[in-house]
Write a protein that holds these residues in place. Sequence first.
Motif, PDB file in Angstrom:
ATOM      1  N   ILE A  48     -17.808  -4.691   6.835  1.00  0.00           N
ATOM      2  CA  ILE A  48     -17.287  -4.374   5.503  1.00  0.00           C
ATOM      3  C   ILE A  48     -18.093  -3.241   4.877  1.00  0.00           C
ATOM      4  O   ILE A  48     -17.539  -2.319   4.265  1.00  0.00           O
ATOM      5  CB  ILE A  48     -17.319  -5.638   4.619  1.00  0.00           C
ATOM      6  N   GLN A  49     -19.408  -3.288   5.047  1.00  0.00           N
ATOM      7  CA  GLN A  49     -20.271  -2.234   4.513  1.00  0.00           C
ATOM      8  C   GLN A  49     -19.949  -0.887   5.159  1.00  0.00           C
ATOM      9  O   GLN A  49     -19.902   0.149   4.488  1.00  0.00           O
ATOM     10  CB  GLN A  49     -21.737  -2.599   4.763  1.00  0.00           C
ATOM     11  N   TRP A  50     -19.673  -0.899   6.444  1.00  0.00           N
ATOM     12  CA  TRP A  50     -19.378   0.360   7.143  1.00  0.00           C
ATOM     13  C   TRP A  50     -18.074   0.961   6.627  1.00  0.00           C
ATOM     14  O   TRP A  50     -17.960   2.190   6.475  1.00  0.00           O
ATOM     15  CB  TRP A  50     -19.288   0.116   8.648  1.00  0.00           C
ATOM     16  N   VAL A  51     -17.063   0.145   6.367  1.00  0.00           N
ATOM     17  CA  VAL A  51     -15.789   0.642   5.847  1.00  0.00           C
ATOM     18  C   VAL A  51     -15.996   1.319   4.496  1.00  0.00           C
ATOM     19  O   VAL A  51     -15.479   2.416   4.231  1.00  0.00           O
ATOM     20  CB  VAL A  51     -14.771  -0.512   5.739  1.00  0.00           C
ATOM     21  N   ALA A  52     -16.785   0.684   3.637  1.00  0.00           N
ATOM     22  CA  ALA A  52     -17.042   1.272   2.317  1.00  0.00           C
ATOM     23  C   ALA A  52     -17.837   2.575   2.443  1.00  0.00           C
ATOM     24  O   ALA A  52     -17.552   3.562   1.744  1.00  0.00           O
ATOM     25  CB  ALA A  52     -17.798   0.265   1.449  1.00  0.00           C
ATOM     26  N   ASP A  53     -18.829   2.606   3.333  1.00  0.00           N
ATOM     27  CA  ASP A  53     -19.614   3.825   3.539  1.00  0.00           C
ATOM     28  C   ASP A  53     -18.741   4.947   4.091  1.00  0.00           C
ATOM     29  O   ASP A  53     -18.913   6.121   3.724  1.00  0.00           O
ATOM     30  CB  ASP A  53     -20.774   3.546   4.493  1.00  0.00           C
ATOM     31  N   LEU A  54     -17.803   4.607   4.988  1.00  0.00           N
ATOM     32  CA  LEU A  54     -16.903   5.623   5.523  1.00  0.00           C
ATOM     33  C   LEU A  54     -16.050   6.231   4.412  1.00  0.00           C
ATOM     34  O   LEU A  54     -15.874   7.464   4.349  1.00  0.00           O
ATOM     35  CB  LEU A  54     -16.006   5.009   6.601  1.00  0.00           C
ATOM     36  N   ALA A  55     -15.521   5.398   3.530  1.00  0.00           N
ATOM     37  CA  ALA A  55     -14.701   5.900   2.424  1.00  0.00           C
ATOM     38  C   ALA A  55     -15.494   6.842   1.528  1.00  0.00           C
ATOM     39  O   ALA A  55     -15.011   7.924   1.140  1.00  0.00           O
ATOM     40  CB  ALA A  55     -14.147   4.729   1.627  1.00  0.00           C
ATOM     41  N   LEU A  56     -16.725   6.481   1.215  1.00  0.00           N
ATOM     42  CA  LEU A  56     -17.557   7.342   0.373  1.00  0.00           C
ATOM     43  C   LEU A  56     -17.884   8.661   1.064  1.00  0.00           C
ATOM     44  O   LEU A  56     -17.864   9.730   0.437  1.00  0.00           O
ATOM     45  CB  LEU A  56     -18.839   6.598  -0.004  1.00  0.00           C
ATOM     46  N   ASN A  57     -18.201   8.602   2.354  1.00  0.00           N
ATOM     47  CA  ASN A  57     -18.540   9.821   3.091  1.00  0.00           C
ATOM     48  C   ASN A  57     -17.351  10.774   3.189  1.00  0.00           C
ATOM     49  O   ASN A  57     -17.536  11.999   3.171  1.00  0.00           O
ATOM     50  CB  ASN A  57     -19.046   9.470   4.497  1.00  0.00           C
ATOM     51  N   LEU A  58     -16.157  10.237   3.296  1.00  0.00           N
ATOM     52  CA  LEU A  58     -14.975  11.098   3.338  1.00  0.00           C
ATOM     53  C   LEU A  58     -14.743  11.780   1.992  1.00  0.00           C
ATOM     54  O   LEU A  58     -14.415  12.973   1.938  1.00  0.00           O
ATOM     55  CB  LEU A  58     -13.746  10.273   3.725  1.00  0.00           C
ATOM     56  N   LEU A 107      -9.502   7.041  -5.945  1.00  0.00           N
ATOM     57  CA  LEU A 107      -9.626   8.410  -5.447  1.00  0.00           C
ATOM     58  C   LEU A 107      -8.873   8.595  -4.129  1.00  0.00           C
ATOM     59  O   LEU A 107      -8.223   9.632  -3.906  1.00  0.00           O
ATOM     60  CB  LEU A 107     -11.104   8.762  -5.272  1.00  0.00           C
ATOM     61  N   LEU A 108      -8.955   7.596  -3.239  1.00  0.00           N
ATOM     62  CA  LEU A 108      -8.224   7.687  -1.969  1.00  0.00           C
ATOM     63  C   LEU A 108      -6.719   7.679  -2.205  1.00  0.00           C
ATOM     64  O   LEU A 108      -5.963   8.382  -1.507  1.00  0.00           O
ATOM     65  CB  LEU A 108      -8.615   6.522  -1.047  1.00  0.00           C
ATOM     66  N   SER A 109      -6.265   6.893  -3.178  1.00  0.00           N
ATOM     67  CA  SER A 109      -4.829   6.835  -3.480  1.00  0.00           C
ATOM     68  C   SER A 109      -4.325   8.179  -3.985  1.00  0.00           C
ATOM     69  O   SER A 109      -3.208   8.612  -3.656  1.00  0.00           O
ATOM     70  CB  SER A 109      -4.553   5.746  -4.518  1.00  0.00           C
ATOM     71  N   ARG A 110      -5.123   8.864  -4.779  1.00  0.00           N
ATOM     72  CA  ARG A 110      -4.728  10.192  -5.257  1.00  0.00           C
ATOM     73  C   ARG A 110      -4.766  11.216  -4.128  1.00  0.00           C
ATOM     74  O   ARG A 110      -3.937  12.134  -4.085  1.00  0.00           O
ATOM     75  CB  ARG A 110      -5.641  10.616  -6.399  1.00  0.00           C
ATOM     76  N   LEU A 111      -5.721  11.058  -3.207  1.00  0.00           N
ATOM     77  CA  LEU A 111      -5.830  11.993  -2.089  1.00  0.00           C
ATOM     78  C   LEU A 111      -4.643  11.855  -1.142  1.00  0.00           C
ATOM     79  O   LEU A 111      -4.138  12.855  -0.605  1.00  0.00           O
ATOM     80  CB  LEU A 111      -7.140  11.756  -1.326  1.00  0.00           C
ATOM     81  N   VAL A 112      -4.169  10.640  -0.958  1.00  0.00           N
ATOM     82  CA  VAL A 112      -3.051  10.401  -0.036  1.00  0.00           C
ATOM     83  C   VAL A 112      -1.791  11.114  -0.513  1.00  0.00           C
ATOM     84  O   VAL A 112      -0.957  11.549   0.291  1.00  0.00           O
ATOM     85  CB  VAL A 112      -2.805   8.878   0.117  1.00  0.00           C
ATOM     86  N   GLN A 113      -1.628  11.259  -1.808  1.00  0.00           N
ATOM     87  CA  GLN A 113      -0.428  11.890  -2.356  1.00  0.00           C
ATOM     88  C   GLN A 113      -0.300  13.351  -1.933  1.00  0.00           C
ATOM     89  O   GLN A 113       0.810  13.867  -1.786  1.00  0.00           O
ATOM     90  CB  GLN A 113      -0.432  11.775  -3.879  1.00  0.00           C
ATOM     91  N   ASN A 114      -1.445  14.031  -1.712  1.00  0.00           N
ATOM     92  CA  ASN A 114      -1.406  15.418  -1.259  1.00  0.00           C
ATOM     93  C   ASN A 114      -2.730  15.731  -0.557  1.00  0.00           C
ATOM     94  O   ASN A 114      -3.695  16.173  -1.173  1.00  0.00           O
ATOM     95  CB  ASN A 114      -1.179  16.370  -2.430  1.00  0.00           C
ATOM     96  N   ILE A 118       0.833  -1.199   0.000  1.00  0.00           N
ATOM     97  CA  ILE A 118       0.000   0.000   0.000  1.00  0.00           C
ATOM     98  C   ILE A 118       0.876   1.259   0.000  1.00  0.00           C
ATOM     99  O   ILE A 118       0.555   2.266  -0.649  1.00  0.00           O
ATOM    100  CB  ILE A 118      -0.941  -0.014   1.226  1.00  0.00           C
ATOM    101  N   SER A 119       1.998   1.198   0.722  1.00  0.00           N
ATOM    102  CA  SER A 119       2.853   2.385   0.827  1.00  0.00           C
ATOM    103  C   SER A 119       3.523   2.743  -0.499  1.00  0.00           C
ATOM    104  O   SER A 119       4.063   3.848  -0.641  1.00  0.00           O
ATOM    105  CB  SER A 119       3.929   2.148   1.888  1.00  0.00           C
ATOM    106  N   GLU A 120       3.504   1.838  -1.475  1.00  0.00           N
ATOM    107  CA  GLU A 120       4.126   2.118  -2.775  1.00  0.00           C
ATOM    108  C   GLU A 120       3.314   3.102  -3.605  1.00  0.00           C
ATOM    109  O   GLU A 120       3.790   3.603  -4.627  1.00  0.00           O
ATOM    110  CB  GLU A 120       4.321   0.817  -3.541  1.00  0.00           C
ATOM    111  N   GLY A 121       2.056   3.339  -3.217  1.00  0.00           N
ATOM    112  CA  GLY A 121       1.259   4.364  -3.892  1.00  0.00           C
ATOM    113  C   GLY A 121       0.501   3.883  -5.108  1.00  0.00           C
ATOM    114  O   GLY A 121       0.065   4.706  -5.925  1.00  0.00           O
ATOM    115  N   GLN A 122       0.336   2.590  -5.277  1.00  0.00           N
ATOM    116  CA  GLN A 122      -0.409   2.056  -6.417  1.00  0.00           C
ATOM    117  C   GLN A 122      -1.878   2.457  -6.300  1.00  0.00           C
ATOM    118  O   GLN A 122      -2.503   2.311  -5.251  1.00  0.00           O
ATOM    119  CB  GLN A 122      -0.273   0.533  -6.437  1.00  0.00           C
ATOM    120  N   SER A 123      -2.452   2.990  -7.375  1.00  0.00           N
ATOM    121  CA  SER A 123      -3.836   3.467  -7.340  1.00  0.00           C
ATOM    122  C   SER A 123      -4.827   2.488  -7.941  1.00  0.00           C
ATOM    123  O   SER A 123      -6.039   2.728  -7.859  1.00  0.00           O
ATOM    124  CB  SER A 123      -3.949   4.819  -8.064  1.00  0.00           C
ATOM    125  N   ASP A 124      -4.365   1.410  -8.534  1.00  0.00           N
ATOM    126  CA  ASP A 124      -5.250   0.389  -9.106  1.00  0.00           C
ATOM    127  C   ASP A 124      -5.322  -0.773  -8.136  1.00  0.00           C
ATOM    128  O   ASP A 124      -4.324  -1.437  -7.859  1.00  0.00           O
ATOM    129  CB  ASP A 124      -4.715  -0.071 -10.460  1.00  0.00           C
TER     130      ASP A 124
END
Length: 810
Positions: free
Chosen positions: A602-612, A676-683, A569-575
């Motif tokens: 699992i559903q809660w984790v996905a909902d959290l990602a979308l809400n962020l 989208l989260l991978s791109r957000l982590v970059q900056n 994950i730390s390598e920054g792969q977005s796919d």
Amino acid sequence: MDHIFTISKKPTKSLNSYKQNIFNKLEKSIVCSISSTNVVAFSTESNLEESGSLFWSSNVYVADLNSPWQVHKILSNSSPVTVLQWDFTGELLLIGDEAGNVRIYKTKDHILNEWTLVLHTTLQGEHILSAAFFHSGKRICLNSEKKDSSSYNDKFQHLKFACSVKQFGGRPATGALLLTTTGMLAAVMLPQPTSQSPMIMATESLGPTRIFVKTADICYGKNGHFLLAVSSGNPIMPIQCYKVSVKKMEEKCEIQSQCLLSFYLFEAPKEAMMDQLTKDKRCSVNQIKWIMREDADSLVVSASSDKMSCLQVWELREKAVPVHKSLGKPETPQFYNTVLWQYQCHFQYNSKVTSLSTSKLSLINSPSSGYIVVTFADNTIHCLYKDSLKPIVNTKLSMTPRYLEEPNAKYQKIDTKITNIDMSWLGNVLLIVDSDDSLHLFKLPPQIDSSGPLTVPYCTTILEYCLVSGLDWLDLLLVLRPGSLDALCDRLTESFNRQPAAVQQFFYVQYLCVKISLLRLTPQGVSKANDLSSFLMLHSISTAFKSLLRPSEMNSHEKSPADSLASVISEGQSDVDKVLMHLEAKEFTVEPSTLQSLQQLIQWVADLALNLLIKLPDSRPSSGKLYELLRDVSALNMLREMLVLIRIWGLLRPACLPVFIKSDGSLDVLALVFRLLSRLVQNVNEPDESLIDECCLLPSQVQIQPLQQTNNKIALACSQFSQQILPLHLEFNNEPECLAASTEVNSGQTVDSIRHLYLGRTPRTIKQCVRCGGAAGTVPVTRTAAIRAWDQRWFRSCQCGGLWRMQVYT
């Protein structure tokens, strides 16, 4: 010494004067006690549910200090309750009465309003006067020489302290030592939870002969023994001290009592008032307390008549006594070291002492730290220094009885007096119960440095002490100044980040709970507290999911599956699908039945990602240092790890995948969110415009379920509390509207904050947290090992650290 609140019974029409005079002339036996978890236990001589009842009963109630108006009755007794004592963990409550009944209660499945009787025995013809649970042998103090150290291990020291009763293997036993008014000692020992053996009990006389005891106190010696100080009430008789040891011999219990040095109050020098008291026939020794409960070096004793009283402090001192030259060597003077009680100081007041309380814990291993609180018959409260009895602060409790639909001119004058007081374990608040069965809470000066107000370094030290010792910190939240909260959060965070990685990992969840409770005290910090609560739940889910992973047999075991996932994950792969190519499939294999039981998490984790992600267009970088989940790179990477796990597990069990309502059936929501989260982590501080545009399109692509927040509990530790005019006038079993959140949003659905299931609009029975208001279902769900472990994680308390309360809707 600010008055925080007063809780009274429901107003009723005044009783007729004849019945009221009878009630007032009865000697009140009302006691109170605060546990280490800040649960209040108190006795009343009327039924709080039926305030107009004229039938006498001695009732014991419990309530959480955060919502003290929600009381639960444990016992309705025919004899006056004389002793209420909590154990060190706050799980066991001992109740003793004038008829010799001894009961020990425990919560049923850690539900605050459901209690079970674990021990009941009767000492026939005895009046229970005092009790103390066995010491566990654990004692943590602040190292005064290294109190400015940044390391918890240097700042706090575990002192050598023997447990009261040892069992096989040196384990501490669970039980209590009791003292009656006839000078009889009794030791009761609870059996182990896994053992079927009966309760063990033993009795013994305190002295060579049975004596009358009017007042007494018990403290703990360093070698595992108890020390008792007793008085017959006669001021010209000595204050006697005893050393008591309890030993377990196979299936029996043995008590040994030994007389120690005693002293006379009238031997104190230059006390004219004490001479007057000893000559007054109505004078008696009515209160006696060890100044430190875990140290037997000093006592405070009060002698009172109707119009005057005197407090004295006596200390054990080592004194060198010269030996006569005929008995020693004539060349050099000889001395013999002996220990005796020495008078230290006194405090005089023109009213009778009604109650006395000393600090339960000594944060610094010194008898000069802490203070003594004493109340008098004129309802004044005095806070005194321990070592000198010099006044720190004093106030008066003004009590006006309330009656229903009666004008002030018709109020009946009732002589309401303070009957008992007790300090919280951290010494920040004082609980008072009066003869009218009302509760009052007062703010106390800081324990370590009582000369000034609460400071940020002092509060930080207390919160760190709570982290290390496991004590509850709610009483500190009730006395904090709102203006110091930001500085306190920053200092606590900086201090915690300086700890070694192993220490941070061990205390991490408790540290998050402390920060969440601090942020919820201000209106500006509520949204940050919600973010931190979401991160706490994400961290818990991540820990639970990673615990299911097992390394494959062919692996060299240099890296665990969780470590391999984190490095990829730390390598920054977005796919997300390309991430799977770098992982060993066998290491992430979990049984399909287990995966299905985790679907709601699992559903809660996905909902959290979308809400962020949908919050990103409207979000701006915070100017302060308060926590924001959207800017936390470690949290976002943890969320990406969970999405990868969900992707892998979806290939094994498609039914466990989160459910999305999409506008385009071919849209891969998981892959999109991961990208989208991978791109957000970059900056995280300055996301690019194309990322913000894609986040703006998300609501039109997939229906996003908003996360249910749980900060809708009416409680004292909330942002509305600092806006109130103190003291608050509250009523038992009636929630105060002034503490309700003005912007509370209720979706109409009750959501299980632990399993993340919808429980319906009006579930019949739920568990509700007494601190944050989070709900949890009581009906068992699919019982796989993984979900059992998840439920067990929150069995004792809510994720915020608060206790559960069973709520039944009819």
